[in-house]
Write an enzyme that holds these catalytic residues in place. Structure first.
Site, short mmCIF file in Angstrom:
data_model
loop_
_atom_site.label_atom_id
_atom_site.label_comp_id
_atom_site.label_asym_id
_atom_site.label_seq_id
_atom_site.Cartn_x
_atom_site.Cartn_y
_atom_site.Cartn_z
N LYS A 87 -19.36 -68.16 -3.85
CA LYS A 87 -20.28 -69.20 -3.37
C LYS A 87 -20.76 -68.81 -1.97
O LYS A 87 -19.95 -68.58 -1.07
CB LYS A 87 -19.53 -70.53 -3.34
CG LYS A 87 -20.37 -71.74 -3.54
CD LYS A 87 -19.46 -72.94 -3.73
CE LYS A 87 -20.23 -74.22 -3.79
NZ LYS A 87 -19.34 -75.36 -3.63
C1 E4P Z 1 -20.17 -78.31 -4.82
O1 E4P Z 1 -20.47 -77.20 -5.13
C2 E4P Z 1 -20.48 -78.91 -3.51
O2 E4P Z 1 -19.84 -78.22 -2.50
C3 E4P Z 1 -20.08 -80.35 -3.55
O3 E4P Z 1 -20.57 -80.92 -4.74
C4 E4P Z 1 -20.50 -81.14 -2.33
O4 E4P Z 1 -20.23 -82.50 -2.58
P1 E4P Z 1 -20.22 -83.62 -1.43
O5 E4P Z 1 -21.59 -83.78 -0.90
O6 E4P Z 1 -19.71 -84.85 -2.11
O7 E4P Z 1 -19.27 -83.11 -0.37
#
Ligand code: E4P
Length: 217
Positions: A87
């Site tokens: 990522k």
């Molecule tokens: C996933 O890949 C993201 O990092 C995550 O969904 C972020 O979610 P949040 O905005 O609830 O922290």
């Protein structure tokens, strides 16, 4: 639409896996911190455990923000298990690193995407997934789901193979809207997935069936 669980908590991952609808996992540094895992060795072991449980795509995020650092970290993460998807944040060196990973057979998830322009860059660089953050856009009075629709439309027009991964999902309604809008994947907290089960008519109907079934003895 695929369901990923958005957590680094092993119990939640096991519960979602046993529920039978799990296609993968996304994590981020905040979720790793929340799970209480510390130190590089333990974090790498934790990722391996997640991969062993799900046997499907697991997004593991780099911390570096410069090209060399992102590449070094990403290669280490990718070596943990074949299911790791690196990522990478939507920044200049991140896009450059995504292109490098694409050319070297490492799959990526481009994260922190908040505009269609950013999603085009992620696709051009060859990201396997692009992660538009729905909930965080809703939080600042922008319609997060409109961004999903815009990206799905552009990717279809140009046959981009990057999968649209609706992230920052907060509710069962977000999941349904992501499906309606054509997202390839929704990454969700466990309670949002389980929330899809709920309907009062199901509960009322089941109670009636069970009561009537007693008359069959
Ligand atoms: C996933 O890949 C993201 O990092 C995550 O969904 C972020 O979610 P949040 O905005 O609830 O922290």
């Amino acid at each position: 639409m695929k369901f990923f669980i958005d957590t680094a908590n092993l119990d939640e991952i096991k519960e979602a896996k046993e529920f039978g609808v799990l296609d993968g996992v996304t994590t981020n540094p905040s979720l790793m911190a929340k799970s209480g895992v510390k130190g590089k060795d333990n974090i790498f072991k934790h990722y391996k455990e997640i991969c062993d449980i799900v046997q499907a795509d697991v997004s593991a995020e780099v911390i570096a923000t410069d090209f060399d650092g992102i590449v070094r970290e990403g290669e280490e993460l990718a070596a943990i298990d074949e299911h790791i998807v690196v990522k990478v944040p939507m920044i200049r060196d991140g896009v450059k690193a995504i292109k490098y990973f694409t050319d070297n057979g490492i799959r990526t998830n481009c994260t922190l995407v908040f505009s269609a322009g950013q999603a085009i860059l992620a696709a051009k660089a060859g990201a396997a997934y692009v992660s538009p953050f729905i909930g965080r856009l809703d939080d600042i009075s922008f319609e997060g789901m409109d961004l999903i629709a815009q990206i799905v439309d552009i990717y279809q027009t140009f046959d981009f193979t990057t999968e649209v991964l609706a992230a920052s999902i907060r509710s069962p309604l977000h999941i349904v809207q992501a499906a309606e809008t054509g997202a390839d994947v929704a990454t969700c907290p466990l309670n949002a997935i389980l929330g899809l089960l709920k309907h009062p008519l199901t509960d009322i109907g089941l109670e009636k069936f069970l009561n009537d079934a007693k008359k069959l003895d």
